[in-house]
Design an enzyme around this catalytic site. Structure first.
Site, PDB file in Angstrom:
ATOM      1  N   SER A 105       0.807  -1.218   0.000  1.00 22.31           N
ATOM      2  CA  SER A 105       0.000   0.000   0.000  1.00 22.31           C
ATOM      3  C   SER A 105       0.845   1.275   0.000  1.00 22.31           C
ATOM      4  CB  SER A 105      -0.953   0.027   1.200  1.00 22.31           C
ATOM      5  OG  SER A 105      -0.270   0.381   2.373  1.00 22.31           O
ATOM      6  N   LYS A 127       1.558   4.120   7.392  1.00 26.22           N
ATOM      7  CA  LYS A 127       0.766   4.968   6.506  1.00 26.22           C
ATOM      8  C   LYS A 127       1.219   6.419   6.613  1.00 26.22           C
ATOM      9  CE  LYS A 127      -2.230   1.987   4.817  1.00 26.22           C
ATOM     10  NZ  LYS A 127      -1.418   0.838   5.193  1.00 26.22           N
TER      11      LYS A 127
END
Length: 231
Positions: free
Chosen positions: A152, A190
């Site tokens: 991701s 993230k």
């Protein structure tokens, strides 16, 4: 057990390889399965990898090996060899890459694996140590390392299998890449953004949606300061 779409994708890739000797592109896979976007293909690819039918090649964007075929497609054919989809190992290292044998380094504990994708269990145990250039820790403070699991953050240059160097901190600025602990149970890597009384954890891959949580549900456990990649 594969879903219909997963089986259709695996079958399409296999047929193209056997017919042309050239794997299909993501756009071709999207059209073949009549999907609206490539994010759907990314999700199917992830599911096939989790089930052991394909393997994404570390450090190569969207590159995949077909590992096996299900019985419904005849199993692994005789003489079957993995094929690469969209990508290959780069011919040279990135600009600025350093050989650890030529620089001053210290050993940091690798605290297991961190999800760059769907969050996994919080990290708590040392698995091994890794040599890290001291230049990555020039701002002082305590540091640790994590092995990345998932794709991701691939558009930020962080690939599955990379080792990230994290400086321990409980604060972050919007735009920082952080280790975030969600509801004291799940840890993920993230990009951090503050939105009023909420925290947004943003991926660097269009296949993943930004997740937003109340600020009291997210704890910053560290900020990315470096990355180590093996070739």
């Amino acid at each position: 057990m594969l879903t219909r779409k997963q089986l259709d994708l695996l079958q399409f890739i296999n047929k193209r390889l056997q017919k042309d000797g050239v794997p299909p592109s993501f756009d071709e896979m999207k059209e073949a399965l009549d999907l609206r976007s490539k994010s759907g293909i990314h999700r199917l690819i992830t599911a096939l990898e989790e089930r052991g039918f394909i393997r994404r090649l570390a450090h190569r964007a969207r590159a995949i090996e077909i590992v096996k075929l299900p019985e419904s497609l005849g199993g692994a054919p005789s003489g079957f060899t993995p094929k690469v989809i969209e990508g290959d190992r780069p011919d040279s290292r990135p600009d600025g890459a350093q050989n650890l044998s030529h620089v001053a380094a210290v050993e940091l504990p690798v605290m297991g694996r961190i999800a760059a994708g769907v969050p996994i269990a919080a990290i708590s145990e040392v698995s091994h140590n890794v040599a890290v250039p001291t230049s990555m820790m020039r701002n002082g403070g305590e540091h640790y390392a994590l092995e990345v699991k998932g794709d991701s953050m691939i558009d930020a240059g962080i690939n599955n299998g990379d080792v990230v160097v994290i400086r321990e901190t409980s604060t972050a600025e919007s735009g920082d890449i952080v280790v975030a602990l969600i509801e004291d149970q799940e840890a993920t890597l993230k990009r951090f953004f503050r939105r009023g009384n909420a925290i947004a954890l943003e991926a660097a891959n269009p296949a993943y949606e930004t997740r937003v949580f109340p600020e009291d549900k997210v704890k910053v456990q560290g900020r990315l300061v470096g990355l180590i990649r093996s070739y």
